[in-house]
Design a protein around this motif. Structure first.
Motif, short mmCIF file in Angstrom:
data_model
loop_
_atom_site.label_atom_id
_atom_site.label_comp_id
_atom_site.label_asym_id
_atom_site.label_seq_id
_atom_site.Cartn_x
_atom_site.Cartn_y
_atom_site.Cartn_z
N VAL A 43 48.61 56.54 53.69
CA VAL A 43 48.72 56.81 55.13
C VAL A 43 47.51 57.61 55.61
O VAL A 43 46.90 57.29 56.64
CB VAL A 43 50.04 57.56 55.45
CG1 VAL A 43 50.05 58.10 56.88
CG2 VAL A 43 51.25 56.64 55.23
N ALA A 44 47.14 58.66 54.84
CA ALA A 44 46.00 59.49 55.26
C ALA A 44 44.72 58.66 55.30
O ALA A 44 43.94 58.75 56.27
CB ALA A 44 45.85 60.68 54.31
N LEU A 45 44.49 57.84 54.28
CA LEU A 45 43.29 56.99 54.28
C LEU A 45 43.35 56.00 55.44
O LEU A 45 42.34 55.73 56.10
CB LEU A 45 43.18 56.23 52.95
CG LEU A 45 42.86 57.08 51.71
CD1 LEU A 45 43.11 56.29 50.42
CD2 LEU A 45 41.40 57.57 51.74
N GLY A 46 44.57 55.51 55.70
CA GLY A 46 44.77 54.54 56.79
C GLY A 46 44.42 55.14 58.15
O GLY A 46 43.66 54.54 58.92
N ARG A 102 58.65 56.35 66.25
CA ARG A 102 57.39 56.73 66.92
C ARG A 102 56.21 56.64 65.94
O ARG A 102 55.15 56.13 66.27
CB ARG A 102 57.55 58.17 67.43
CG ARG A 102 56.82 58.47 68.71
CD ARG A 102 57.20 59.86 69.20
NE ARG A 102 58.59 59.95 69.62
CZ ARG A 102 59.45 60.89 69.21
NH1 ARG A 102 59.07 61.87 68.42
NH2 ARG A 102 60.70 60.88 69.63
N CYS A 103 56.43 57.14 64.72
CA CYS A 103 55.36 57.09 63.71
C CYS A 103 54.99 55.64 63.38
O CYS A 103 53.82 55.31 63.21
CB CYS A 103 55.78 57.79 62.43
SG CYS A 103 55.99 59.57 62.60
N LEU A 104 56.03 54.79 63.29
CA LEU A 104 55.78 53.40 62.90
C LEU A 104 55.04 52.61 63.98
O LEU A 104 54.49 51.55 63.71
CB LEU A 104 57.10 52.69 62.55
CG LEU A 104 57.83 53.24 61.32
CD1 LEU A 104 59.10 52.45 61.04
CD2 LEU A 104 56.94 53.24 60.09
N GLU A 105 55.03 53.17 65.20
CA GLU A 105 54.26 52.52 66.28
C GLU A 105 52.76 52.68 66.05
O GLU A 105 51.96 51.99 66.66
CB GLU A 105 54.65 53.11 67.64
CG GLU A 105 55.96 52.55 68.14
CD GLU A 105 56.53 53.34 69.31
OE1 GLU A 105 55.79 54.13 69.92
OE2 GLU A 105 57.73 53.16 69.60
N ILE A 106 52.38 53.63 65.19
CA ILE A 106 50.96 53.80 64.86
C ILE A 106 50.64 52.77 63.77
O ILE A 106 51.17 52.86 62.65
CB ILE A 106 50.67 55.24 64.37
CG1 ILE A 106 51.14 56.26 65.41
CG2 ILE A 106 49.19 55.43 64.04
CD1 ILE A 106 51.16 57.70 64.91
N GLU A 107 49.81 51.80 64.11
CA GLU A 107 49.59 50.68 63.20
C GLU A 107 49.07 51.12 61.83
O GLU A 107 49.52 50.62 60.79
CB GLU A 107 48.61 49.69 63.85
CG GLU A 107 48.73 48.31 63.24
CD GLU A 107 47.57 47.42 63.61
OE1 GLU A 107 46.89 47.70 64.62
OE2 GLU A 107 47.33 46.45 62.86
N ALA A 108 48.14 52.09 61.85
CA ALA A 108 47.56 52.56 60.57
C ALA A 108 48.64 53.18 59.68
O ALA A 108 48.52 53.17 58.46
CB ALA A 108 46.46 53.57 60.83
N VAL A 109 49.69 53.70 60.30
CA VAL A 109 50.79 54.30 59.52
C VAL A 109 51.69 53.20 58.99
O VAL A 109 51.92 53.09 57.77
CB VAL A 109 51.59 55.31 60.38
CG1 VAL A 109 52.81 55.82 59.62
CG2 VAL A 109 50.71 56.47 60.83
N SER A 110 52.17 52.34 59.90
CA SER A 110 53.15 51.33 59.46
C SER A 110 52.55 50.39 58.41
O SER A 110 53.22 50.02 57.46
CB SER A 110 53.73 50.56 60.63
OG SER A 110 52.72 50.07 61.44
N LYS A 111 51.26 50.05 58.57
CA LYS A 111 50.70 49.11 57.58
C LYS A 111 50.40 49.78 56.23
O LYS A 111 50.18 49.09 55.25
CB LYS A 111 49.50 48.36 58.15
CG LYS A 111 48.23 49.13 58.27
CD LYS A 111 47.11 48.18 58.69
CE LYS A 111 45.79 48.90 58.44
NZ LYS A 111 44.74 48.63 59.34
N SER A 112 50.45 51.10 56.18
CA SER A 112 50.20 51.80 54.91
C SER A 112 51.50 52.07 54.14
O SER A 112 51.45 52.52 53.00
CB SER A 112 49.52 53.15 55.17
OG SER A 112 48.32 52.98 55.88
N LEU A 113 52.63 51.84 54.79
CA LEU A 113 53.91 52.17 54.15
C LEU A 113 54.51 50.97 53.44
O LEU A 113 54.25 49.82 53.80
CB LEU A 113 54.90 52.66 55.22
CG LEU A 113 54.56 54.00 55.89
CD1 LEU A 113 55.52 54.27 57.04
CD2 LEU A 113 54.60 55.15 54.87
N ALA A 114 55.33 51.25 52.44
CA ALA A 114 56.01 50.19 51.70
C ALA A 114 57.14 49.59 52.54
O ALA A 114 57.65 50.24 53.45
CB ALA A 114 56.57 50.76 50.41
#
Ligand code: GS8
Length: 219
Positions: A21-24, A188-200
């Protein structure tokens, strides 16, 4: 010199996901290497000789271990965008306190949900919900733990949300019913694309947890 960033990780790990997530959110390109924990690579054993655990971030050949330390390292090295820790020393200490609280409490409480039954499981569920409610009260009316933007505590906690479905299925309860504001924060967090695409994917996490349960002989 071109940056070389390698992440030794394991797909369903809430700790490894923190680094992803941080790298994303920083937009850092990296090479992802999936580790098999029953057959750890030589690189993992050499890079984390003390704990021999994932995640390990290897930046230009230099290993950094422990997920929260990795996230802080990423925040300091790639400081051009999306700051995760506040600059104010007191706010920074508070963010570190809550991330540490999550580490000390949530993983073990979640694990108990899948390894207990009956009264013991009811007690585990109560403890787990109490922890989430305390975190929810800490969030208060803010959009993120970091205030108006996604920050360090958000990184530390959001990766656990990929396990919520598993916890709910194992212990038969609804996190959204118990902690609606926290559930809204997850969305709300999952709306941030860099976050949602980094999660399993929570379904894949569930399959992994189910297989682990069988392997450990837990009914
Ligand atoms: C925990 C990492 C961890 O537990 C962190 O990075 O924050 N405090 C550390 N990693 C586990 C996989 S995720 O459950 C691990 O690598 N285990 C291997 C082992 O114990 O042999």
């Amino acid at each position: 010199m071109a940056e070389k960033v390698i992440l030794l990780d394991m797909y369903p790990s809430m700790f490894g996901m923190r680094a992803r997530v941080a790298l994303g959110v920083k937009g850092v390109e990296y090479e992802y290497r999936e580790e098999e924990l029953s057959n750890k690579s030589q690189l993992l054993l050499e890079s984390n000789p003390v704990h021999k655990k994932i995640p390990v971030l290897i930046h230009n050949g230099k290993p950094v271990c422990e997920s929260l330390i990795i996230v802080q390292y990423i925040d300091e090295v790639w400081n051009h965008k999306s700051p995760l820790l506040p600059s104010d020393p007191y706010q920074k200490a508070q963010a570190r306190f809550w991330a540490d609280y999550i580490d000390k409490k949530l993983y073990d409480a979640g694990k108990k949900l899948g390894t207990t039954k009956g009264e013991e499981q009811e007690a585990a569920k109560k403890e787990f919900v109490e922890i989430l409610k305390l975190l929810e009260s800490q969030l208060g009316e803010k959009p993120f733990f970091g205030g108006d933007s996604f920050g360090f505590v958000d990184v530390a906690l959001i990766t656990f949300s990929t396990w919520f479905h598993t916890y709910e299925a194992f212990a038969n309860f609804s996190i959204e019913e118990q902690c609606p504001k926290l559930a809204a924060w997850v969305k709300r967090c999952l709306e941030i694309e860099a976050v949602s695409k980094s999660l399993a994917d929570p379904n894949k996490v569930y399959d992994f947890a189910l297989a682990l349960k069988k392997k450990l002989g837990v009914e």
